[in-house]
Design a protein around this motif. Sequence first.
Motif, PDB file in Angstrom:
ATOM      1  N   THR B   7     -79.531  -2.808 -34.258  1.00  0.00           N
ATOM      2  CA  THR B   7     -79.145  -2.164 -35.519  1.00  0.00           C
ATOM      3  C   THR B   7     -78.310  -0.930 -35.224  1.00  0.00           C
ATOM      4  OG1 THR B   7     -81.323  -1.136 -35.478  1.00  0.00           O
ATOM      5  CG2 THR B   7     -81.029  -3.001 -36.965  1.00  0.00           C
ATOM      6  N   GLU B   8     -77.046  -1.021 -35.607  1.00  0.00           N
ATOM      7  CA  GLU B   8     -76.080   0.042 -35.306  1.00  0.00           C
ATOM      8  C   GLU B   8     -76.240   1.192 -36.298  1.00  0.00           C
ATOM      9  OE1 GLU B   8     -72.194  -1.710 -34.851  1.00  0.00           O
ATOM     10  OE2 GLU B   8     -71.229   0.220 -35.180  1.00  0.00           O
ATOM     11  N   SER B   9     -76.203   2.408 -35.768  1.00  0.00           N
ATOM     12  CA  SER B   9     -76.349   3.568 -36.642  1.00  0.00           C
ATOM     13  C   SER B   9     -75.189   4.531 -36.445  1.00  0.00           C
ATOM     14  CB  SER B   9     -77.657   4.298 -36.346  1.00  0.00           C
ATOM     15  OG  SER B   9     -77.696   4.683 -34.979  1.00  0.00           O
ATOM     16  N   ALA B  18     -75.906  -3.034 -40.518  1.00  0.00           N
ATOM     17  CA  ALA B  18     -77.145  -3.152 -39.738  1.00  0.00           C
ATOM     18  C   ALA B  18     -78.241  -3.797 -40.594  1.00  0.00           C
ATOM     19  CB  ALA B  18     -77.589  -1.783 -39.241  1.00  0.00           C
ATOM     20  N   HIS B  19     -78.323  -3.391 -41.866  1.00  0.00           N
ATOM     21  CA  HIS B  19     -79.314  -4.002 -42.764  1.00  0.00           C
ATOM     22  C   HIS B  19     -79.003  -5.493 -42.976  1.00  0.00           C
ATOM     23  CE1 HIS B  19     -80.229   0.265 -44.377  1.00  0.00           C
ATOM     24  NE2 HIS B  19     -81.082  -0.080 -43.427  1.00  0.00           N
ATOM     25  N   SER B  23     -81.446  -8.671 -42.150  1.00  0.00           N
ATOM     26  CA  SER B  23     -81.708  -9.745 -43.112  1.00  0.00           C
ATOM     27  C   SER B  23     -81.367 -11.101 -42.505  1.00  0.00           C
ATOM     28  CB  SER B  23     -80.867  -9.550 -44.387  1.00  0.00           C
ATOM     29  OG  SER B  23     -81.276  -8.395 -45.076  1.00  0.00           O
ATOM     30  N   TYR B  24     -80.247 -11.157 -41.803  1.00  0.00           N
ATOM     31  CA  TYR B  24     -79.788 -12.392 -41.163  1.00  0.00           C
ATOM     32  C   TYR B  24     -80.765 -12.809 -40.066  1.00  0.00           C
ATOM     33  CZ  TYR B  24     -76.433 -15.561 -38.783  1.00  0.00           C
ATOM     34  OH  TYR B  24     -75.806 -16.635 -38.214  1.00  0.00           O
ATOM     35  N   ALA B  25     -81.168 -11.816 -39.243  1.00  0.00           N
ATOM     36  CA  ALA B  25     -82.099 -12.099 -38.149  1.00  0.00           C
ATOM     37  C   ALA B  25     -83.409 -12.664 -38.702  1.00  0.00           C
ATOM     38  CB  ALA B  25     -82.361 -10.822 -37.338  1.00  0.00           C
ATOM     39  N   ILE B  93     -79.026 -10.903 -32.289  1.00  0.00           N
ATOM     40  CA  ILE B  93     -78.050 -10.721 -33.374  1.00  0.00           C
ATOM     41  C   ILE B  93     -77.435  -9.327 -33.251  1.00  0.00           C
ATOM     42  CG2 ILE B  93     -77.683 -10.759 -35.884  1.00  0.00           C
ATOM     43  CD1 ILE B  93     -78.881 -13.386 -34.869  1.00  0.00           C
ATOM     44  N   ILE B  94     -76.110  -9.274 -33.330  1.00  0.00           N
ATOM     45  CA  ILE B  94     -75.375  -8.016 -33.256  1.00  0.00           C
ATOM     46  C   ILE B  94     -74.352  -8.032 -34.396  1.00  0.00           C
ATOM     47  CG2 ILE B  94     -73.692  -6.718 -31.834  1.00  0.00           C
ATOM     48  CD1 ILE B  94     -75.166  -7.820 -29.348  1.00  0.00           C
TER      49      ILE B  94
END
Lengths: 244, 325
Positions: B7-9, B18-19, B23-25, B93-94
């Motif tokens: 999750t990129e911040s 990132a959200h 959700s995808y993951a 996941i990225i």
Amino acid sequence: MKILVCISQVPDTTSKITFTDNNTQLNTTGLQYIINPYDEIALSKALELTENGNGSVTVIHVGESPADATIRKALATGADEAVRVNAAPRDAWFVANQVAGYAKDQGFDLILAGRESIDYNGSQVTTFVGELLGIPSVNAAKKVTLEGTAAVVEREIEGGKEVLSIPLPAAIGTSEGVAEPRIPNMRGIMSARTKPLTVIDPVDVPVLTRVIRYESPAPKGAVTLVDAGETEKLVDLLHKARVI
Amino acid sequence: MSVLVYTESASGKFKKSAHEAVSYARAVAEQLGTDVTALSIGDVDASELQALGNYGASNVWSVSADRLKNFINQAYASIIAQAADQSGASVIIISNTFSGRGLAPRVAAKLGAGLADGAVDLPEVTGNVLTVKKTAFSGKAFAYTELVSPKKVIALNPNAFELRETGGDAQVEAFNPIVDDRDLTTVIKEIVHAVDKVPLPEAEIVVSAGRGLKGPENWGMIEELADVLGAATACSKPVSDAGWRPHAEHVGQTGIAISPNLYIAIGISGAIQHLAGVSASKTIVVINKDPEAPFFKVADYGIVGDAFDVVPRLTAAIRAYKGNP
């Protein structure tokens, strides 16, 4: 300064993209191939950095012999020599392994490639090469300058930019604005015929990904036209479509 | 067989992308019958970490060390690979952001994993193989890519997958990776965020203009329209080539590819190269004085008219709507 530039060839940007064999193959009938526009920027930058006898530029391409015309164009633009790895470019992982396999003992200071290819839009090769060679990488550079044994790179981030310094050797993917595009002149075209183009065999790479089929985007329905004097009606339609 | 999501911040907060990635993951984890570990690197507010549970993360691993505050792809990739190993993740996941694109190949290479980037939908699962639908030919097509390796990395396009709030709770804990100094040779000199502007690749609404605007001095009305809509501004290639607008605003085949909810194209004829980069937009509005402009063929809504007349009226109409929805 010894620079390696990775060149891929892609269908011309005006091409209509269609598929054959039950959507499993790209329809290459009538397609014109060009140097990937982002790779052209990388090549232009390499030529700028090595101007006035300040180094050499080698281009590398992974592909079969029809690509030689594209490679000659890179030589005509000013590269000193070319290497073609004689294999169909299966995926970015395969291509990066070929590039790294060739570059590992050649002492390049800089490996440049376009930010992404406009066919598979991977933007993977630069970073894979950096990882395989154990060197730093930047994948979407907007500006590149050299300061001693480091490259100062401005890279794009969402809604801004970041400036970073990376020690050489390094791999950098170039975006628009990195260099003024160069085109071959008559002298370049003449000399390209005699510049060395070495063909080498590929290294073995395990298969990790496979494209199994393609799909064209669903066609759009007819446009709903709104009279120029009735912008309120457009706002109402956008409200009903729940996009504003 | 679990799923790890990075999750990129930025500035202590997670990005919308990132959200979306969490959700995808979560959705991928449900396909595989497992759960999601989210990995955060850098200083992120505790409440932000906790809130990842609401998007479907069961565990949140947080790495915060001074020397890891800024994004350095070599170090971050090494941390993600370590987290993948320790969480037993088979799918990573990225987000397919600028930084994500500098990470995903390194992570994949470290794990011997196949990588699909530019994913726009959930994968099809067939035994141990995931088939990912991804953009190709700059929006002119999609390619279904099989990941046949035991471990798999998927880079998800921003704005491609809807946020799903699950109301769940996450267990937050510190993660302490080993980071080699050789992965930290990059020095960050400056980070500039345009604070008052919506980042183009993540924008839900984009207002874009082309040569029909006649000159850079006429962009005021474009910015005003973008302003009332909370939209990002963009432009066509001839406009950035002429130096009227910065290259970073160029959308199209050789610029940025975008997929906003609403794309408003003003004074852009719709050359195939431009359409390639914007055709993933969910709704397209075209304003052009030439009724024959090819852009109308792919538009949902259109106004045939002079931009200098239509745009100010549209801005006024939206302002009125916003004031009294």
